[in-house]
Design a protein around this motif. Structure first.
Motif, mmCIF file in Angstrom:
data_model
loop_
_atom_site.group_PDB
_atom_site.id
_atom_site.type_symbol
_atom_site.label_atom_id
_atom_site.label_comp_id
_atom_site.label_asym_id
_atom_site.label_seq_id
_atom_site.Cartn_x
_atom_site.Cartn_y
_atom_site.Cartn_z
ATOM 1 N N GLN A 90 89.206 5.903 41.542
ATOM 2 C CA GLN A 90 89.809 4.849 40.732
ATOM 3 C C GLN A 90 89.543 3.480 41.342
ATOM 4 O OE1 GLN A 90 93.729 6.628 40.842
ATOM 5 N NE2 GLN A 90 93.713 6.844 38.624
ATOM 6 N N LYS A 91 89.572 3.380 42.658
ATOM 7 C CA LYS A 91 89.308 2.109 43.334
ATOM 8 C C LYS A 91 87.867 1.680 43.110
ATOM 9 C CE LYS A 91 92.796 2.841 46.885
ATOM 10 N NZ LYS A 91 93.047 3.177 48.292
ATOM 11 N N ARG A 92 86.925 2.642 43.177
ATOM 12 C CA ARG A 92 85.513 2.331 42.913
ATOM 13 C C ARG A 92 85.314 1.889 41.471
ATOM 14 N NH1 ARG A 92 84.748 7.171 45.675
ATOM 15 N NH2 ARG A 92 84.163 8.213 43.749
ATOM 16 N N GLN A 93 85.991 2.572 40.539
ATOM 17 C CA GLN A 93 85.881 2.189 39.133
ATOM 18 C C GLN A 93 86.373 0.759 38.927
ATOM 19 O OE1 GLN A 93 88.209 5.382 37.418
ATOM 20 N NE2 GLN A 93 86.390 6.281 36.483
ATOM 21 N N ALA A 94 87.515 0.429 39.523
ATOM 22 C CA ALA A 94 88.074 -0.912 39.377
ATOM 23 C C ALA A 94 87.128 -1.954 39.967
ATOM 24 C CB ALA A 94 89.443 -0.995 40.049
ATOM 25 N N GLU A 95 86.532 -1.631 41.110
ATOM 26 C CA GLU A 95 85.595 -2.563 41.740
ATOM 27 C C GLU A 95 84.385 -2.804 40.832
ATOM 28 O OE1 GLU A 95 82.798 -2.621 45.708
ATOM 29 O OE2 GLU A 95 84.750 -1.646 45.841
ATOM 30 N N HIS A 96 83.867 -1.737 40.249
ATOM 31 C CA HIS A 96 82.707 -1.851 39.372
ATOM 32 C C HIS A 96 83.046 -2.675 38.120
ATOM 33 C CE1 HIS A 96 78.986 -0.732 37.391
ATOM 34 N NE2 HIS A 96 79.698 -0.391 36.330
ATOM 35 N N GLU A 123 82.946 -7.832 35.034
ATOM 36 C CA GLU A 123 83.675 -8.938 34.411
ATOM 37 C C GLU A 123 83.283 -10.276 35.033
ATOM 38 O OE1 GLU A 123 85.679 -8.914 31.726
ATOM 39 O OE2 GLU A 123 85.309 -6.772 31.501
ATOM 40 N N ARG A 124 83.063 -10.289 36.353
ATOM 41 C CA ARG A 124 82.653 -11.518 37.042
ATOM 42 C C ARG A 124 81.279 -11.966 36.543
ATOM 43 N NH1 ARG A 124 84.942 -15.156 39.348
ATOM 44 N NH2 ARG A 124 83.785 -15.252 41.269
ATOM 45 N N GLU A 125 80.392 -10.994 36.310
ATOM 46 C CA GLU A 125 79.058 -11.319 35.793
ATOM 47 C C GLU A 125 79.141 -11.941 34.402
ATOM 48 O OE1 GLU A 125 76.768 -7.726 35.973
ATOM 49 O OE2 GLU A 125 76.700 -7.748 38.165
ATOM 50 N N GLN A 126 80.190 -11.625 33.663
ATOM 51 C CA GLN A 126 80.376 -12.178 32.325
ATOM 52 C C GLN A 126 81.089 -13.531 32.362
ATOM 53 O OE1 GLN A 126 82.042 -9.363 29.510
ATOM 54 N NE2 GLN A 126 81.110 -7.665 30.613
ATOM 55 N N GLY A 127 81.379 -14.030 33.575
ATOM 56 C CA GLY A 127 81.923 -15.366 33.702
ATOM 57 C C GLY A 127 83.434 -15.456 33.854
ATOM 58 N N ARG A 128 84.106 -14.332 34.019
ATOM 59 C CA ARG A 128 85.553 -14.356 34.193
ATOM 60 C C ARG A 128 85.915 -14.796 35.613
ATOM 61 N NH1 ARG A 128 86.322 -12.848 29.288
ATOM 62 N NH2 ARG A 128 86.315 -10.716 28.557
ATOM 63 N N SER A 129 87.097 -15.393 35.762
ATOM 64 C CA SER A 129 87.567 -15.772 37.094
ATOM 65 C C SER A 129 87.878 -14.508 37.892
ATOM 66 C CB SER A 129 88.833 -16.623 36.993
ATOM 67 O OG SER A 129 89.929 -15.833 36.567
ATOM 68 N N ASP A 163 90.594 -13.643 39.479
ATOM 69 C CA ASP A 163 91.908 -13.109 39.129
ATOM 70 C C ASP A 163 91.880 -12.373 37.793
ATOM 71 O OD1 ASP A 163 93.001 -14.089 41.454
ATOM 72 O OD2 ASP A 163 93.915 -15.848 40.505
ATOM 73 N N ASP A 164 91.236 -12.969 36.802
ATOM 74 C CA ASP A 164 91.152 -12.319 35.492
ATOM 75 C C ASP A 164 90.347 -11.028 35.577
ATOM 76 O OD1 ASP A 164 92.709 -14.184 34.213
ATOM 77 O OD2 ASP A 164 91.039 -15.231 33.254
ATOM 78 N N ALA A 165 89.244 -11.064 36.310
ATOM 79 C CA ALA A 165 88.397 -9.878 36.445
ATOM 80 C C ALA A 165 89.168 -8.745 37.124
ATOM 81 C CB ALA A 165 87.143 -10.217 37.247
ATOM 82 N N GLU A 166 89.928 -9.068 38.153
ATOM 83 C CA GLU A 166 90.716 -8.042 38.847
ATOM 84 C C GLU A 166 91.802 -7.475 37.933
ATOM 85 O OE1 GLU A 166 93.119 -7.332 43.014
ATOM 86 O OE2 GLU A 166 92.780 -9.385 42.335
ATOM 87 N N ARG A 167 92.463 -8.338 37.197
ATOM 88 C CA ARG A 167 93.525 -7.907 36.288
ATOM 89 C C ARG A 167 92.965 -6.972 35.215
ATOM 90 N NH1 ARG A 167 94.451 -9.600 31.538
ATOM 91 N NH2 ARG A 167 93.258 -11.500 31.783
ATOM 92 N N ILE A 168 91.841 -7.356 34.647
ATOM 93 C CA ILE A 168 91.204 -6.540 33.610
ATOM 94 C C ILE A 168 90.765 -5.197 34.180
ATOM 95 C CG2 ILE A 168 89.149 -6.365 32.129
ATOM 96 C CD1 ILE A 168 89.466 -9.473 31.755
ATOM 97 N N ALA A 169 90.200 -5.226 35.391
ATOM 98 C CA ALA A 169 89.703 -3.998 36.013
ATOM 99 C C ALA A 169 90.834 -2.997 36.219
ATOM 100 C CB ALA A 169 89.037 -4.329 37.347
ATOM 101 N N TRP A 170 91.942 -3.438 36.800
ATOM 102 C CA TRP A 170 93.050 -2.502 37.061
ATOM 103 C C TRP A 170 93.738 -2.081 35.784
ATOM 104 C CZ3 TRP A 170 93.037 0.411 41.016
ATOM 105 C CH2 TRP A 170 92.427 -0.024 42.192
ATOM 106 N N ALA A 171 93.803 -2.961 34.795
ATOM 107 C CA ALA A 171 94.392 -2.581 33.509
ATOM 108 C C ALA A 171 93.546 -1.489 32.851
ATOM 109 C CB ALA A 171 94.501 -3.793 32.599
#
Length: 59
Positions: free
Chosen positions: A13-19, A24-30, A32-40
């Motif tokens: 799950q941690k690897r999935q969230a990191e990926h 999300e970062r590559e798509q231009g998200r901040s 914090d937003d990328a981390e929030r989206i990943a864990w959600a």
């Protein structure tokens, strides 16, 4: 800005969230937003951190 304790999550799950966060970062998200989206997303897919039982709801 990590929210909450991530120790209950499996390594997978941690690897999935990191990926997801990297994607999300590559798509231009901040960060914090990328981390929030990943864990959600991980939570939505797997129902959160490790829990006892199969994790499946009976219908």
């Amino acid at each position: 800005m990590s929210r909450g304790d991530k120790s209950a999550y499996t390594d997978k799950q941690k690897r999935q969230a990191e990926h997801i966060e990297e994607s999300e970062r590559e798509q231009g998200r901040s960060k914090d937003d990328a981390e929030r989206i990943a864990w959600a997303t991980v939570n939505k897919q797997d129902g959160g951190g490790k829990k006892s039982g199969s994790g499946r709801k009976s219908s």
